[in-house]
Motif scaffolding. Structure first.
Motif, PDB file in Angstrom:
ATOM      1  N   UNK A 161      -2.761   6.138   2.825  1.00  0.00           N
ATOM      2  CA  UNK A 161      -3.763   5.966   3.887  1.00  0.00           C
ATOM      3  C   UNK A 161      -5.142   5.736   3.279  1.00  0.00           C
ATOM      4  N   UNK A 162      -5.460   6.469   2.218  1.00  0.00           N
ATOM      5  CA  UNK A 162      -6.738   6.296   1.533  1.00  0.00           C
ATOM      6  C   UNK A 162      -6.841   4.877   0.962  1.00  0.00           C
ATOM      7  N   UNK A 163      -5.783   4.392   0.303  1.00  0.00           N
ATOM      8  CA  UNK A 163      -5.786   3.038  -0.257  1.00  0.00           C
ATOM      9  C   UNK A 163      -5.832   1.983   0.850  1.00  0.00           C
ATOM     10  N   UNK A 164      -5.141   2.233   1.951  1.00  0.00           N
ATOM     11  CA  UNK A 164      -5.144   1.277   3.055  1.00  0.00           C
ATOM     12  C   UNK A 164      -6.573   1.084   3.580  1.00  0.00           C
ATOM     13  N   UNK A 165      -7.296   2.195   3.747  1.00  0.00           N
ATOM     14  CA  UNK A 165      -8.676   2.125   4.223  1.00  0.00           C
ATOM     15  C   UNK A 165      -9.570   1.422   3.206  1.00  0.00           C
ATOM     16  N   UNK A 166      -9.433   1.810   1.958  1.00  0.00           N
ATOM     17  CA  UNK A 166     -10.266   1.225   0.910  1.00  0.00           C
ATOM     18  C   UNK A 166      -9.961  -0.267   0.745  1.00  0.00           C
ATOM     19  N   UNK A 223      -0.650  14.166  -0.506  1.00  0.00           N
ATOM     20  CA  UNK A 223       0.715  13.644  -0.507  1.00  0.00           C
ATOM     21  C   UNK A 223       0.689  12.127  -0.673  1.00  0.00           C
ATOM     22  N   UNK A 224       1.819  11.529  -1.048  1.00  0.00           N
ATOM     23  CA  UNK A 224       1.871  10.072  -1.176  1.00  0.00           C
ATOM     24  C   UNK A 224       1.391   9.342   0.083  1.00  0.00           C
ATOM     25  N   UNK A 225       1.711   9.880   1.244  1.00  0.00           N
ATOM     26  CA  UNK A 225       1.290   9.261   2.503  1.00  0.00           C
ATOM     27  C   UNK A 225      -0.233   9.310   2.651  1.00  0.00           C
ATOM     28  N   UNK A 226      -0.839  10.407   2.220  1.00  0.00           N
ATOM     29  CA  UNK A 226      -2.294  10.539   2.286  1.00  0.00           C
ATOM     30  C   UNK A 226      -2.976   9.567   1.331  1.00  0.00           C
ATOM     31  N   UNK A 227      -2.410   9.428   0.132  1.00  0.00           N
ATOM     32  CA  UNK A 227      -2.973   8.474  -0.817  1.00  0.00           C
ATOM     33  C   UNK A 227      -2.794   7.044  -0.311  1.00  0.00           C
ATOM     34  N   UNK A 256       0.811  -1.224   0.000  1.00  0.00           N
ATOM     35  CA  UNK A 256       0.000   0.000   0.000  1.00  0.00           C
ATOM     36  C   UNK A 256       0.844   1.273   0.000  1.00  0.00           C
ATOM     37  N   UNK A 257       1.933   1.338   0.729  1.00  0.00           N
ATOM     38  CA  UNK A 257       2.763   2.552   0.704  1.00  0.00           C
ATOM     39  C   UNK A 257       3.294   2.813  -0.707  1.00  0.00           C
ATOM     40  N   UNK A 258       3.754   1.769  -1.382  1.00  0.00           N
ATOM     41  CA  UNK A 258       4.258   1.925  -2.751  1.00  0.00           C
ATOM     42  C   UNK A 258       3.127   2.311  -3.706  1.00  0.00           C
ATOM     43  N   UNK A 259       1.930   1.771  -3.483  1.00  0.00           N
ATOM     44  CA  UNK A 259       0.780   2.140  -4.308  1.00  0.00           C
ATOM     45  C   UNK A 259       0.453   3.615  -4.126  1.00  0.00           C
ATOM     46  N   UNK A 260       0.485   4.104  -2.888  1.00  0.00           N
ATOM     47  CA  UNK A 260       0.229   5.525  -2.634  1.00  0.00           C
ATOM     48  C   UNK A 260       1.242   6.415  -3.329  1.00  0.00           C
TER      49      UNK A 260
END
Length: 175
Positions: free
Chosen positions: A47-52, A41-45, A13-17
């Motif tokens: 976090x969004x992907x992690x939740x989704x 920011x990449x970290x925000x994206x 997920x971090x790499x995806x963000x």
């Protein structure tokens, strides 16, 4: 360069963000204000992907593309967001800007259509930014067509117009 596709893992997920961030900047910078693009920011994206990823794990598929052990793209597929019966949705295909033009996006699209088929959806939809001529050409070459539906959503503070594309038939075809 070899390409492999696999289901995403939580550790991706971090790499995806980060890839999503870079892809958005490269694809949208000519028609979306850069402040709106950099607002996530990449970290925000991530976090969004992690939740989704956690919330939709049972109904959606997040696929990553790797080349020589490095993440170069991803796709996200699930049921159509308005729960239209028999319809699957391609929510995202994003590539590392340096990986474009090598057929990776087409492989992700073919995989997404196969996932839609396996789920029994006989129609596929996606939303694309009206100003993203590159993506629109990519989808049109893959057999997608606009169906006349439009919507406006904010990207940061910037309103963006999106067009819905549909693909009615793909069984036995390659994208």
């Amino acid at each position: 360069m070899t390409l492999s596709l696999r289901l995403a893992q939580a550790t991706d997920i971090d790499a995806i963000g980060a890839l999503h961030y870079d892809s958005r900047i490269a694809a949208y910078r000519d028609f979306v204000p850069i402040a709106g693009l950099r607002g996530l920011a990449p970290e925000s994206l991530a976090a969004w992907w992690r939740e989704r990823f956690a919330y939709e794990a049972e109904t959606h598929r997040l696929t990553v593309a790797e080349s020589d052990g490095r993440l170069v793209g991803f796709s996200y597929v699930g049921p159509e967001e308005e729960h239209e019966a028999g319809v699957g949705q391609l929510y995202a295909i994003h590539l590392d800007p340096a990986a474009q033009g090598r057929g990776f996006g087409r492989r992700l699209m073919s995989d997404a259509l196969a996932t839609i088929d396996r789920n029994g959806w006989r129609r596929a939809v996606l939303w694309v930014l009206e100003g993203n001529a590159h993506a629109r050409r990519f989808y049109e070459r893959g057999g997608w067509r606009p169906d006349g539906r439009e919507r406006e959503e904010l990207m940061g503070a910037a309103p963006t117009r999106q067009l819905r594309y549909v693909r009615e038939s793909w069984l036995g075809e390659s994208a």
